[in-house]
Design a protein around this motif. Structure first.
Motif, PDB file in Angstrom:
ATOM      1  N   ALA A 131    -109.330  75.315  31.430  1.00 34.70           N
ATOM      2  CA  ALA A 131    -109.242  73.930  31.265  1.00 34.70           C
ATOM      3  C   ALA A 131    -108.559  73.142  32.324  1.00 34.70           C
ATOM      4  O   ALA A 131    -108.996  72.260  32.935  1.00 34.70           O
ATOM      5  N   MET A 132    -107.416  73.793  32.613  1.00 36.96           N
ATOM      6  CA  MET A 132    -106.617  73.087  33.747  1.00 36.96           C
ATOM      7  C   MET A 132    -107.062  73.459  35.127  1.00 36.96           C
ATOM      8  O   MET A 132    -107.061  72.553  36.001  1.00 36.96           O
ATOM      9  N   LEU A 133    -107.575  74.513  35.159  1.00 37.63           N
ATOM     10  CA  LEU A 133    -108.442  74.804  36.773  1.00 37.63           C
ATOM     11  C   LEU A 133    -109.451  73.779  36.597  1.00 37.63           C
ATOM     12  O   LEU A 133    -109.976  73.258  38.096  1.00 37.63           O
ATOM     13  N   GLN A 135    -103.979  68.682  32.146  1.00 36.52           N
ATOM     14  CA  GLN A 135    -102.647  68.870  33.150  1.00 36.52           C
ATOM     15  C   GLN A 135    -101.709  69.621  32.893  1.00 36.52           C
ATOM     16  O   GLN A 135    -100.835  70.182  33.682  1.00 36.52           O
ATOM     17  N   GLY A 136    -101.593  70.234  31.666  1.00 39.37           N
ATOM     18  CA  GLY A 136    -100.868  71.199  31.103  1.00 39.37           C
ATOM     19  C   GLY A 136    -100.907  71.189  29.506  1.00 39.37           C
ATOM     20  O   GLY A 136    -101.847  70.696  28.921  1.00 39.37           O
ATOM     21  N   TYR A 137    -100.418  72.517  28.940  1.00 35.29           N
ATOM     22  CA  TYR A 137    -100.690  72.629  27.579  1.00 35.29           C
ATOM     23  C   TYR A 137     -99.452  73.613  27.147  1.00 35.29           C
ATOM     24  O   TYR A 137     -98.442  74.214  28.011  1.00 35.29           O
ATOM     25  N   TYR A 191     -99.268  72.370  39.737  1.00 37.07           N
ATOM     26  CA  TYR A 191     -98.720  71.617  40.898  1.00 37.07           C
ATOM     27  C   TYR A 191    -100.223  71.512  41.630  1.00 37.07           C
ATOM     28  O   TYR A 191    -100.521  72.538  42.057  1.00 37.07           O
ATOM     29  N   ARG A 192    -100.830  70.309  42.107  1.00 33.30           N
ATOM     30  CA  ARG A 192    -101.699  70.072  42.709  1.00 33.30           C
ATOM     31  C   ARG A 192    -101.682  69.429  44.047  1.00 33.30           C
ATOM     32  O   ARG A 192    -100.803  68.514  44.156  1.00 33.30           O
ATOM     33  N   ILE A 193    -102.618  69.705  44.952  1.00 35.16           N
ATOM     34  CA  ILE A 193    -102.427  69.127  46.212  1.00 35.16           C
ATOM     35  C   ILE A 193    -103.963  68.727  46.332  1.00 35.16           C
ATOM     36  O   ILE A 193    -104.818  69.442  46.796  1.00 35.16           O
ATOM     37  N   GLU A 194    -104.364  67.349  46.675  1.00 32.47           N
ATOM     38  CA  GLU A 194    -105.801  67.324  46.607  1.00 32.47           C
ATOM     39  C   GLU A 194    -106.579  67.563  45.710  1.00 32.47           C
ATOM     40  O   GLU A 194    -107.706  68.098  46.055  1.00 32.47           O
ATOM     41  N   PHE A 212    -100.201  75.955  42.134  1.00 27.78           N
ATOM     42  CA  PHE A 212     -99.583  77.227  41.528  1.00 27.78           C
ATOM     43  C   PHE A 212     -99.409  76.534  40.005  1.00 27.78           C
ATOM     44  O   PHE A 212     -99.509  75.367  39.695  1.00 27.78           O
ATOM     45  N   PHE A 213     -99.095  77.350  39.049  1.00 29.05           N
ATOM     46  CA  PHE A 213     -98.512  77.022  37.758  1.00 29.05           C
ATOM     47  C   PHE A 213     -97.257  77.352  37.409  1.00 29.05           C
ATOM     48  O   PHE A 213     -96.622  78.203  38.186  1.00 29.05           O
TER      49      PHE A 213
END
Length: 1019
Positions: free
Chosen positions: A267-269, A274-276, A299-302, A307-308
């Motif tokens: 679900a995060m992918l 955004q987290g759990y 942590y997302r970029i665009e 990484f988690f």
């Protein structure tokens, strides 16, 4: 205002910017609070700027000269505090005093007012400096310069009016704006410093938490592999950092928690969350479970996850603490719910009593109708008890006792008396120490009093009973006995108190009786039966024992009461009568009456179990001639010797009877087919081939045996006995000293077995026999370095014949020795190949029949020589034997087992748990491993009896330094349970059916390739 004035104003404003530089130098990179040295330096620097500003004023109008000292000093007071601002005020004031003029006093007043307003706001503000707004700075600038304009009134009126009319508007327009600009610069600088400080603190906190914190932290790649792990996580999981970085979190997640974790991760992918956070279980390196609470963020970029990061808290102890806390809360809830106390509170000054509903209920009254005066309660006390109650209260109120505690009777509304336990204390005193209030509880103990009276009566019975009585606590320890106990056993009460009643049991008593007693007590709370006991002086006696349980209200055992009486004499007289009615007086064997009863009982058992019962009818050949020639006394001695020899030919569970004369019967129970009866008949014929030595006479006699089966040949005892008798006569008709079946089908089966025996010898010289191999798998690594060789026979006409059919024939005919030698040499050649191809320590196990250890068995030394010729060590072969062989103490068996040990050939104990192995024999012959029989594995489940047996075998074997192999593993669940119990190896259809050598080789190759792929290494 001309062009030059504007330039002077700009110059003044630029000088104000130097305050920022002073601020940076004074405060540095830390918090803007200044030490005394820096405060002095800052004050001097601000004073210098003020001097420069005052020396470069701007002319607003002819004769009207101003500078920005008011902005400088007000901002200095606000941001630098009292000491630096005061120093600046002194310096600039001194300069203004030196400059002189009619406006010198006014100029100095402006300096003091501006600085003081800044200092006042510095200390009286409610919000931090970094949070001040443009509006607040503007209002501050207006306030400061209104004060400055007000101080112009200290000038002569005509000068003041001219100055105010000229400068009021530009001052209120320009100076507040300069104040706002300079104030916001300071605010932004503070905000920048606070942000930088916060970042440094966050970096420090993160680094501290990552390296030293009590929370496990992991940074993982979207493909589930760890990128970084902190020391705490390594400690929690028992791995080194390098070991963890080579794995993914999927590898060590408990299988039952993996699906939920993977769903959240996906679900995060997919950017759905955004987290759990979740509670899950990890598997430590040592196999133990780690309960953890895990919080995941990404942590997302665009919109692409880089990484988690996971925070993992060890909740194992909290889980256990929660369970204990829940148990305590439940216990407290039960205590509160079960409280049966009446509460009362006595106001001594007003002589009134307040009580709860239970107190009224004890009196049998309506809670709203109970009088509150003290006399109401006292009048209801039984007349015989009032004086004792009054005395107890008086002594406590006078301080003579620590508590008022007394039992008495009280009258209820229904006119009945109840027994009450009254407990109370004074809870309040006045300043003189006189009691003001007294509180207490009342408990209805009527039932207890009745029980005590009943117990007194029971005690009289207990003390005067002729039967011995023993009382034990819930742990089975003796706490009391009666006089009859001492009379029967010889033990005094203090000699047995605190001990187990097992001390009374004779060592000759079957120990299974304890299991039966325990099971009955747990199931029904009682047990009755006979038991062999021992007195203090060592003599034994038979007791009729009955045990009953006394329970607490919650259902737990409070006491167990045992009663027993010595029935030895009665038992002996009953035994004599019973023996005379059921046993033959000459031989001691069951007579016809006992035989018929036993046959009917075995028929019922066989019908219930689906088994068969074999009946053998024996008649001694030419017995009459012995009686006639040697006399009846020799005949009787011969009959007794025959009875003993027959008993040695059958199992203890079988029945040998004498019907009369020279006729005997044998009942064989639990038969699956006719082979067992045939084997017994052959054994009897073999035993009777030896002569009977009676006194000086040596007698040869043979039996003729008839065999019949239930239910094929008949369903009632008379029919079976008749059929067996007819079969016996058929045996006599065919020459005596042999056996015959009653039915043609039995004869056909015997012919079939003889055919198998003949053709089995031919199979050895052809290609009909082959070895199939079943893998023996390491339960943890799943590595295959062992296999069991299993013999298969493909008959050219009959097809595949199972080992259960031809192995017994081979043992009976003696060909088992040749078969065993052939199997050994085939397996030895094969293990040499697989040691080169698969693993240098590959091992093949072969089954060895007990007959191969007998006198005519194969030569062990030739086997050892064959291994050496192939360049193989003894460890390449393991010999599987049955438990019964260890009980054979013959020198031949011992020598061969020890020869295996000396050659390094391992010995495996097959079908462990189904026989009667002795631990001393296991150590004596250096057994290397134990194979748990598949009967314990077939229905294996958590908490089952089979699981308990398996765990016990594994622990015992490991204590003896033996490895354990579990046979018959069919499911992954069985494998997991056995692995968790510590079992070393497993064998069964879960891993593979037995396969020919080429198919087995392909299986091992495929398995090795699979285990070398990283994706297949996941557990």
């Amino acid at each position: 205002m001309n062009h030059a004035s504007i330039l002077d104003l700009v110059y003044n404003a630029a000088l104000l910017l130097a305050m920022i530089i002073i601020y940076d130098i004074a405060a540095g990179r830390g918090h803007p609070s200044l030490n005394p040295v820096r405060q002095l330096f800052t004050g001097l620097a601000l004073g210098a700027i003020g001097v420069v500003i005052m020396l470069t004023p701007w002319e607003y109008a002819p004769g009207i000269i101003f500078d920005t000292r008011s902005v400088l000093l007000s901002i200095s007071g606000l941001f630098f505090g009292a000491i630096p601002a005061a120093i600046a005020m002194v310096i600039t004031g001194s300069l203004r005093y030196v400059q002189g003029g009619t406006a010198a006093l006014t100029g100095i007043s402006v300096i003091v007012a501006s600085g003081c307003l800044g200092i006042a706001w510095h200390y009286l503000r409610r919000r931090p400096l970094s949070e001040l707004t443009v509006r607040e700075f503007y209002l501050f600038g207006i306030a400061v310069h209104l004060a400055m304009l007000g101080l112009m009134l200290t000038l002569p009126w005509n000068v003041a009016r001219q100055v105010l009319s000229s400068i009021t508007f530009p001052v209120l327009l320009i100076y507040p704006i300069i104040t706002v600009a300079l104030g916001m610069l300071f605010t932004r600088r503070l905000q920048r410093d606070e942000t930088a400080e916060a970042l440094r603190e966050n970096e420090f906190l993160f680094r501290s938490q990552f390296d030293l914190g009590n929370i496990g932290i992991a940074i993982t790649h979207p493909d589930k592999h760890w990128l970084r792990v902190n020391p705490r996580l390594c400690h929690m999981l028992g791995y080194t950092e390098q070991e963890l970085l080579q794995q993914s979190w999927v590898d060590i997640t408990h299988p039952d928690d993996l699906e939920a974790d993977l769903a959240q991760h996906q679900a995060m992918l997919e950017d759905r969350i955004q987290g759990y956070s979740m509670d899950k279980r990890f598997i430590r390196k040592n196999g133990e479970l780690l309960y953890a609470h895990m919080t995941i963020a990404c942590y997302r970029i665009e919109n692409n996850i880089q990484f988690f990061i996971a925070g993992i808290i060890d909740t194992t102890e909290s889980k256990e603490a929660e369970a204990q806390l829940r148990a305590k809360k439940e216990q407290l809830a039960f205590v509160l719910a079960g409280s049966d106390l009446g509460y009362w509170d006595w106001d001594i000054q007003t002589n009134t009593i307040q009580s709860n509903e239970r107190w009224a209920k004890i009196l049998g009254a309506d809670p709203n109708g109970v009088a509150t005066d003290h006399q109401f309660w006292f009048d209801r006390i039984h007349p015989d008890d009032r004086q004792r109650v009054r005395q107890s209260l008086t002594e406590h109120l006078e301080g003579c006792t620590s508590q008022h505690k007394i039992e008495y009777r009280i009258l209820t509304k229904q006119g009945q008396y109840k027994w009450i336990l009254d407990c109370a204390k004074v809870v309040s005193y006045d300043e003189n120490g006189s009691p003001l209030r007294m509180s207490g509880t009342q408990t209805d103990i009527t039932q207890r009093k009745a029980a005590e009276a009943s117990m007194q009566l029971a005690s009289m019975v207990y003390q005067n009973s002729n039967e011995a009585m023993v009382v034990t606590n819930s742990h089975g320890q003796i706490i009391d006995t009666n006089p009859a106990f001492t009379a029967i056993t010889g033990y005094q009460p203090d000699e047995v108190q605190g001990k187990s009643p097992k001390i009374l049991v004779s060592r000759h008593q079957d120990r299974n009786i304890f299991d039966n007693i325990v099971n009955a007590l747990f199931a029904d709370g009682c047990w009755k039966g006979e038991i062999e006991q021992c007195r203090k002086n060592g003599t034994t006696y038979t007791a009729w024992l009955s045990i009953n349980s006394i329970y607490n209200p919650d259902g737990s055992v409070q006491r167990r009461v045992a009663q027993f009486a010595d029935i030895t004499e009665k038992k002996e007289s009953d035994q004599i009568i019973w023996s005379q009615a059921n046993f033959d007086a000459l031989t001691g064997l069951p007579n016809r009456h006992m035989f018929l009863s036993q046959l009917e009982q075995e028929q019922r058992k066989a019908h219930h179990r689906g088994d068969k019962v074999a009946l053998l009818f024996l008649d001694l050949d030419h017995f009459k001639e012995i009686n006639d020639t040697l006399g009846h006394h020799i005949g009787d001695e011969l009959l007794k010797a025959v009875a003993k020899r027959l008993q040695h030919c059958v199992k203890e569970t079988d029945t040998v009877s004498r019907l009369g004369g020279d006729e005997f019967t044998v009942i064989l129970s639990g038969q699956k087919n006719a082979r067992g009866a045939e084997q017994v008949a052959q054994r009897i014929l073999s035993q009777f081939a030896r002569p009977f030595s009676l006194d000086v006479e040596t007698i040869y006699i043979s039996p003729s045996i008839g065999i019949t089966l239930f239910p094929e040949d008949g369903t009632d005892a008379d029919t079976l006995l008749k059929n067996a008798d007819q079969a016996m006569y058929a045996a006599k008709a065919q020459g005596r000293n042999n056996y015959r079946y009653f039915t043609a089908s039995m004869q056909e089966e015997a012919l079939y077995r003889r055919r198998l025996g003949n053709e089995l010898r031919q199979a050895l010289g052809s290609d009909q026999l082959a070895l199939h191999y079943q893998p023996i798998v390491d339960l943890r690594s799943r590595e295959i370095t062992k296999a069991e060789a299993l013999l298969r026979w493909k008959h050219p006409e009959l097809g595949f014949i199972g080992p259960a059919d031809f192995i017994p024939v081979a043992e009976e005919t003696g060909i088992i020795v040749e078969l065993g030698d052939w199997v050994f040499r085939q397996a030895a050649r094969q293990v040499a190949i697989w040691r080169r191809e698969f693993h240098p320590a590959f091992q093949i196990s072969i089954n060895k029949s007990p007959l191969q250890f007998r006198e005519q068995g194969n030569d062990i030394h030739s086997w050892i020589a064959h291994l050496r010729s192939l360049g193989l060590p003894g460890q390449a072969i393991a010999i599987e034997i049955t438990e019964g062989l260890l009980l054979d103490a013959s020198s031949t068996v011992t020598e061969k087992l020890l020869a295996f040990r000396d050659a390094g050939i391992q010995v495996s104990l097959d079908d462990f748990g189904t026989g009667y192995s002795s631990l001393s024999y296991i150590k004596k012959f250096d057994v290397d491993n134990i194979k748990i029989d598949q009967s314990f594995v077939r229905n294996l489940s958590a908490g089952s009896d089979d699981m308990a047996v398996c765990e016990a075998i594994i622990v015992m074997a490991h204590k003896l330094g033996l490895e354990v192999v579990a046979e018959g593993i069919e499911t992954e669940g069985q494998r997991k349970l056995l692995m968790d119990a510590g079992c070393d190896y497993g064998q069964g259809i879960l891993f593979s059916m037995p396969k020919p050598a080429d198919a087995f080789a392909q299986l091992v190759s495929t398995h090795q390739e699979a285990t070398q792929r990283p994706s297949d290494l996941l557990v």
